[in-house]
Design a protein around this motif. Structure first.
Motif, PDB file in Angstrom:
ATOM      1  N   LEU A  49      24.133  38.864  33.103  1.00  0.00           N
ATOM      2  CA  LEU A  49      23.704  39.709  34.309  1.00  0.00           C
ATOM      3  C   LEU A  49      22.473  39.126  34.628  1.00  0.00           C
ATOM      4  O   LEU A  49      22.060  38.601  35.607  1.00  0.00           O
ATOM      5  CB  LEU A  49      24.019  41.012  34.618  1.00  0.00           C
ATOM      6  N   THR A  50      21.579  39.414  33.586  1.00  0.00           N
ATOM      7  CA  THR A  50      20.125  39.077  34.037  1.00  0.00           C
ATOM      8  C   THR A  50      19.901  37.709  33.992  1.00  0.00           C
ATOM      9  O   THR A  50      18.850  37.157  34.737  1.00  0.00           O
ATOM     10  CB  THR A  50      19.113  39.604  32.768  1.00  0.00           C
ATOM     11  N   GLY A  51      20.756  36.848  33.247  1.00  0.00           N
ATOM     12  CA  GLY A  51      20.600  35.190  33.343  1.00  0.00           C
ATOM     13  C   GLY A  51      20.981  34.905  34.904  1.00  0.00           C
ATOM     14  O   GLY A  51      20.308  33.888  35.357  1.00  0.00           O
ATOM     15  N   PRO A  56      25.055  29.767  37.292  1.00  0.00           N
ATOM     16  CA  PRO A  56      26.273  29.980  37.890  1.00  0.00           C
ATOM     17  C   PRO A  56      27.406  30.387  36.956  1.00  0.00           C
ATOM     18  O   PRO A  56      28.336  31.083  37.400  1.00  0.00           O
ATOM     19  CB  PRO A  56      26.833  28.704  38.773  1.00  0.00           C
ATOM     20  N   VAL A  57      27.185  29.366  35.837  1.00  0.00           N
ATOM     21  CA  VAL A  57      28.157  29.896  34.606  1.00  0.00           C
ATOM     22  C   VAL A  57      27.976  31.465  34.352  1.00  0.00           C
ATOM     23  O   VAL A  57      29.075  32.134  33.982  1.00  0.00           O
ATOM     24  CB  VAL A  57      27.980  29.162  33.445  1.00  0.00           C
ATOM     25  N   ASP A  58      26.702  31.899  34.076  1.00  0.00           N
ATOM     26  CA  ASP A  58      26.435  33.441  33.758  1.00  0.00           C
ATOM     27  C   ASP A  58      27.393  34.150  34.806  1.00  0.00           C
ATOM     28  O   ASP A  58      28.057  35.297  34.787  1.00  0.00           O
ATOM     29  CB  ASP A  58      25.101  33.743  33.844  1.00  0.00           C
ATOM     30  N   ALA A  59      27.083  33.897  36.235  1.00  0.00           N
ATOM     31  CA  ALA A  59      27.532  34.780  37.604  1.00  0.00           C
ATOM     32  C   ALA A  59      29.060  34.454  37.343  1.00  0.00           C
ATOM     33  O   ALA A  59      29.791  35.908  37.449  1.00  0.00           O
ATOM     34  CB  ALA A  59      27.157  34.159  38.556  1.00  0.00           C
ATOM     35  N   VAL A  60      29.658  33.480  37.218  1.00  0.00           N
ATOM     36  CA  VAL A  60      31.271  33.545  37.278  1.00  0.00           C
ATOM     37  C   VAL A  60      31.759  34.308  36.054  1.00  0.00           C
ATOM     38  O   VAL A  60      32.895  35.084  36.065  1.00  0.00           O
ATOM     39  CB  VAL A  60      31.609  32.095  36.886  1.00  0.00           C
ATOM     40  N   ALA A  61      31.075  34.428  34.892  1.00  0.00           N
ATOM     41  CA  ALA A  61      31.556  34.957  33.463  1.00  0.00           C
ATOM     42  C   ALA A  61      31.530  36.522  33.831  1.00  0.00           C
ATOM     43  O   ALA A  61      32.397  37.436  33.461  1.00  0.00           O
ATOM     44  CB  ALA A  61      30.746  34.722  32.467  1.00  0.00           C
ATOM     45  N   ILE A  62      30.545  37.140  34.712  1.00  0.00           N
ATOM     46  CA  ILE A  62      30.172  38.364  34.799  1.00  0.00           C
ATOM     47  C   ILE A  62      31.307  38.846  35.899  1.00  0.00           C
ATOM     48  O   ILE A  62      31.930  39.997  35.469  1.00  0.00           O
ATOM     49  CB  ILE A  62      28.676  38.626  35.438  1.00  0.00           C
ATOM     50  N   LEU A  97      36.010  42.146  38.142  1.00  0.00           N
ATOM     51  CA  LEU A  97      37.342  42.175  38.466  1.00  0.00           C
ATOM     52  C   LEU A  97      38.060  43.043  37.380  1.00  0.00           C
ATOM     53  O   LEU A  97      38.958  43.966  38.074  1.00  0.00           O
ATOM     54  CB  LEU A  97      38.069  40.652  38.527  1.00  0.00           C
ATOM     55  N   PRO A  98      38.007  43.319  36.336  1.00  0.00           N
ATOM     56  CA  PRO A  98      38.725  44.201  35.541  1.00  0.00           C
ATOM     57  C   PRO A  98      38.341  45.561  36.031  1.00  0.00           C
ATOM     58  O   PRO A  98      38.940  46.528  36.004  1.00  0.00           O
ATOM     59  CB  PRO A  98      38.652  43.820  34.072  1.00  0.00           C
ATOM     60  N   LEU A  99      37.099  45.835  36.296  1.00  0.00           N
ATOM     61  CA  LEU A  99      36.614  47.208  36.523  1.00  0.00           C
ATOM     62  C   LEU A  99      37.100  47.330  38.118  1.00  0.00           C
ATOM     63  O   LEU A  99      37.481  48.507  38.192  1.00  0.00           O
ATOM     64  CB  LEU A  99      34.895  46.989  36.663  1.00  0.00           C
ATOM     65  N   SER A 100      37.160  46.578  38.832  1.00  0.00           N
ATOM     66  CA  SER A 100      37.919  46.707  40.324  1.00  0.00           C
ATOM     67  C   SER A 100      39.280  47.202  39.996  1.00  0.00           C
ATOM     68  O   SER A 100      39.980  48.034  40.525  1.00  0.00           O
ATOM     69  CB  SER A 100      37.855  45.625  41.376  1.00  0.00           C
ATOM     70  N   VAL A 101      40.028  46.397  39.067  1.00  0.00           N
ATOM     71  CA  VAL A 101      41.487  46.926  38.639  1.00  0.00           C
ATOM     72  C   VAL A 101      41.571  48.212  38.063  1.00  0.00           C
ATOM     73  O   VAL A 101      42.546  49.191  38.590  1.00  0.00           O
ATOM     74  CB  VAL A 101      42.316  45.716  37.695  1.00  0.00           C
ATOM     75  N   VAL A 102      40.706  48.628  37.244  1.00  0.00           N
ATOM     76  CA  VAL A 102      40.553  50.263  36.872  1.00  0.00           C
ATOM     77  C   VAL A 102      40.388  50.954  37.784  1.00  0.00           C
ATOM     78  O   VAL A 102      40.987  52.131  37.548  1.00  0.00           O
ATOM     79  CB  VAL A 102      39.451  50.057  35.628  1.00  0.00           C
ATOM     80  N   ALA A 103      39.451  50.652  38.603  1.00  0.00           N
ATOM     81  CA  ALA A 103      39.393  51.747  40.014  1.00  0.00           C
ATOM     82  C   ALA A 103      40.272  51.887  40.967  1.00  0.00           C
ATOM     83  O   ALA A 103      40.132  52.416  41.926  1.00  0.00           O
ATOM     84  CB  ALA A 103      37.858  51.449  40.487  1.00  0.00           C
ATOM     85  N   THR A 104      41.518  51.365  40.518  1.00  0.00           N
ATOM     86  CA  THR A 104      42.702  51.238  41.585  1.00  0.00           C
ATOM     87  C   THR A 104      43.073  52.807  41.968  1.00  0.00           C
ATOM     88  O   THR A 104      43.028  53.154  43.300  1.00  0.00           O
ATOM     89  CB  THR A 104      43.861  50.484  41.240  1.00  0.00           C
ATOM     90  N   PRO A 105      43.418  53.626  40.954  1.00  0.00           N
ATOM     91  CA  PRO A 105      43.485  54.898  41.538  1.00  0.00           C
ATOM     92  C   PRO A 105      42.326  55.742  42.261  1.00  0.00           C
ATOM     93  O   PRO A 105      42.474  56.422  43.152  1.00  0.00           O
ATOM     94  CB  PRO A 105      43.679  55.739  40.164  1.00  0.00           C
ATOM     95  N   LEU A 106      41.189  55.219  41.977  1.00  0.00           N
ATOM     96  CA  LEU A 106      40.009  55.797  42.961  1.00  0.00           C
ATOM     97  C   LEU A 106      39.990  55.338  44.193  1.00  0.00           C
ATOM     98  O   LEU A 106      39.891  56.126  45.379  1.00  0.00           O
ATOM     99  CB  LEU A 106      38.787  55.654  42.238  1.00  0.00           C
ATOM    100  N   LEU A 107      40.410  53.965  44.503  1.00  0.00           N
ATOM    101  CA  LEU A 107      40.575  53.554  45.573  1.00  0.00           C
ATOM    102  C   LEU A 107      41.341  53.867  46.495  1.00  0.00           C
ATOM    103  O   LEU A 107      41.511  54.109  47.864  1.00  0.00           O
ATOM    104  CB  LEU A 107      40.528  51.935  45.483  1.00  0.00           C
ATOM    105  N   ALA A 150      35.796  41.647  27.518  1.00  0.00           N
ATOM    106  CA  ALA A 150      34.538  41.885  26.797  1.00  0.00           C
ATOM    107  C   ALA A 150      34.361  40.754  25.470  1.00  0.00           C
ATOM    108  O   ALA A 150      33.459  40.316  25.434  1.00  0.00           O
ATOM    109  CB  ALA A 150      34.779  43.255  25.839  1.00  0.00           C
ATOM    110  N   TYR A 151      35.635  40.235  25.138  1.00  0.00           N
ATOM    111  CA  TYR A 151      35.607  39.059  24.296  1.00  0.00           C
ATOM    112  C   TYR A 151      35.222  38.060  24.939  1.00  0.00           C
ATOM    113  O   TYR A 151      34.419  36.933  24.579  1.00  0.00           O
ATOM    114  CB  TYR A 151      36.973  39.026  23.544  1.00  0.00           C
ATOM    115  N   VAL A 152      35.602  37.928  26.199  1.00  0.00           N
ATOM    116  CA  VAL A 152      35.191  36.522  26.848  1.00  0.00           C
ATOM    117  C   VAL A 152      33.736  36.537  27.064  1.00  0.00           C
ATOM    118  O   VAL A 152      33.091  35.735  27.333  1.00  0.00           O
ATOM    119  CB  VAL A 152      36.072  36.650  28.320  1.00  0.00           C
ATOM    120  N   LEU A 153      33.141  37.817  27.657  1.00  0.00           N
ATOM    121  CA  LEU A 153      31.564  37.968  27.758  1.00  0.00           C
ATOM    122  C   LEU A 153      30.999  37.690  26.405  1.00  0.00           C
ATOM    123  O   LEU A 153      29.844  36.865  26.697  1.00  0.00           O
ATOM    124  CB  LEU A 153      31.388  39.383  28.375  1.00  0.00           C
TER     125      LEU A 153
END
Length: 442
Positions: free
Chosen positions: A39-41, A139-145, A151-161, A200-203
């Motif tokens: 992210l800082t990258g 851009p590689v850093d941004a795409v990986a983030i 994207l996984p965090l947005s999926v986890v937040a489905t009940p909240l949405l 997490a492993y991808v990161l």
């Protein structure tokens, strides 16, 4: 107890790749450190790109009036702060690379500094990395983030949405699929957790690869590192030689100066005692004569501790034998050296023996000790063995840690085996070659 190397070394920082191979990776701080690195990258790279574009545009606009040329020089030096920032960011995912050592200008002032910076390869190496970072890496850093975290965090937040934006009726998953029931929303959230674990492993893999590339590009070239190591080894050898020369000079000055004066004073006081009549004056002369003798004895012990004359004149074998004879514990000496070792090695080996004998005498409770060794296969090897109580610990202030540092300066090794109950074995090795034959007349 196994032999233990007493030499101290710098502790290694954690490594992201090593952490990923362990079971507790997902519960550790490493995934978040990898995310922070990427992210800082992305942020730093975007800022770098904006600065490069602005500077290039300004330089192009002002080049017609020759004002942009100084800005081009400043832009050429722009890789230095970017490289410094990248080296500091690498601490998030492991060790930082060796600092790119810039040359020191021969003269003070801005012009010599600029000339030196523009001529050295490291400046252009760091500028090339800054351009690559601004155009391709961030851009590689941004795409990986985005893919592995957001994207996984947005999926986890489905009940909240569904409870907020969807008013409990529906929720959009990644703006693509609609969820209309609560069981489906929670099932999607569980799927998001699984995706988050995989992310997490991808990161970690992405951050590790990025960090390895950064280290490769920002580390000094191999030739420069090799030259630096050679220079450090030479400077260390010069410091050791200078230290030993100063030690011998102090010993010689005390032996030929202060000691001779004390001898003369003691003789003068002795003659004055003979000529003085019995009475208070004779008593004072006798007291002064005794104190002069005590001072002379202490000075001789000090000279012996600084640099013994027997070591200078006759070599290590005779000096070790002399030290063993002065030890309160009986010591058998089985040391055979057909020649003389370098002076720095002789001195270090002798003082290792003296410190070990002092420890045996004070702490071991041994009844007998043995010193053995010799020169074989290009190494001076010494072994000191005692039948004492054992349990020697270098961290307990026995002085062995300082000796290990002294040995390591000469590329030597010091190993200690001292189980509780004994016996204790201290082994020292120095790489060296023998020179002239030893004088055995001592």
């Amino acid at each position: 107890m196994h032999p233990r190397n007493v030499s101290q070394g710098a502790g290694r920082q954690g490594n992201l790749w090593r952490a990923m191979s362990r079971p507790g990776f997902l519960l550790s701080a490493w995934p978040w450190r990898a995310a922070a690195y990427l992210l800082t990258g992305a942020v730093t790279g975007a800022v770098t790109l904006v600065v490069i574009v602005v500077v290039a545009a300004v330089c192009g606009a002002l080049a017609l009036v020759l004002v942009g040329l100084p800005l081009l020089v400043v832009a050429a030096l722009g890789g230095i702060p970017v490289a410094g920032t990248e080296r500091r960011r690498l601490r998030l995912v492991g060790r930082a690379p060796a600092e790119g050592r810039h040359q020191v200008p021969n003269e003070p002032g801005l012009r010599p500094w600029l000339t030196t910076r523009l001529r050295e390869p490291m400046t252009w190496r760091e500028l090339g990395y800054a351009l690559l970072f601004a155009v391709l890496l961030w851009p590689v850093d941004a795409v990986a983030i985005v893919v592995a975290l957001f994207l996984p965090l947005s999926v986890v937040a489905t009940p909240l949405l569904m409870a907020t934006a969807g008013e409990g009726d529906e929720a959009k998953v990644l703006k693509q699929w609609t969820v209309t029931t609560w069981p489906a929303a929670y099932a999607v959230a569980v799927l998001g957790l699984l995706l988050l674990a995989l992310g997490a492993y991808v990161l970690g893999a992405t951050a590790g690869a990025r960090a390895a590339l950064t280290r490769l590009l920002l580390s000094p070239p191999e030739g420069e590192l090799r030259a630096r190591v050679v220079e450090l080894a030479r400077s260390r050898a010069r410091l050791v030689d200078a230290f030993e020369a100063e030690r011998r000079r102090i010993e010689r000055d005390l032996h030929d100066g202060a000691q001779q004066r004390l001898v003369a004073l003691s003789m003068t006081l002795g003659l004055a005692r003979l000529d003085a009549p019995p009475g208070p004056l004779a008593d004072q002369l006798a007291k002064a004569h005794g104190e002069a003798g005590d001072a002379l004895a202490e000075l001789r012990e000090l000279i012996q501790g600084i640099y013994p004359k027997v070591l200078t004149d006759y070599g290590l074998e005779a000096a070790v034998t002399d030290a063993a004879d002065r030890c309160a514990v009986p010591v058998d000496v089985e040391l055979r050296l057909p020649g003389r070792t370098p002076r720095a090695v002789e001195s270090a080996a002798y003082f290792v023996v003296c410190e070990a004998l002092a420890n045996i005498e004070k702490h071991s409770g041994a009844e007998r000790a043995r010193i053995s060794g010799g020169h074989r296969a290009g190494r001076l090897c010494l072994e000191l063995h005692d039948d004492g109580r054992g349990g020697a610990d270098p961290a307990a202030g026995s002085g062995l840690t300082g000796l290990a540092d002294r040995v390591s300066v000469l590329d030597g090794r010091l190993a200690l085996t001292s189980p509780p109950g004994g016996p204790t074995l201290l082994r020292v090795e120095f790489p060296c070659e023998l020179t002239r034959a030893a004088d055995r007349s001592a």
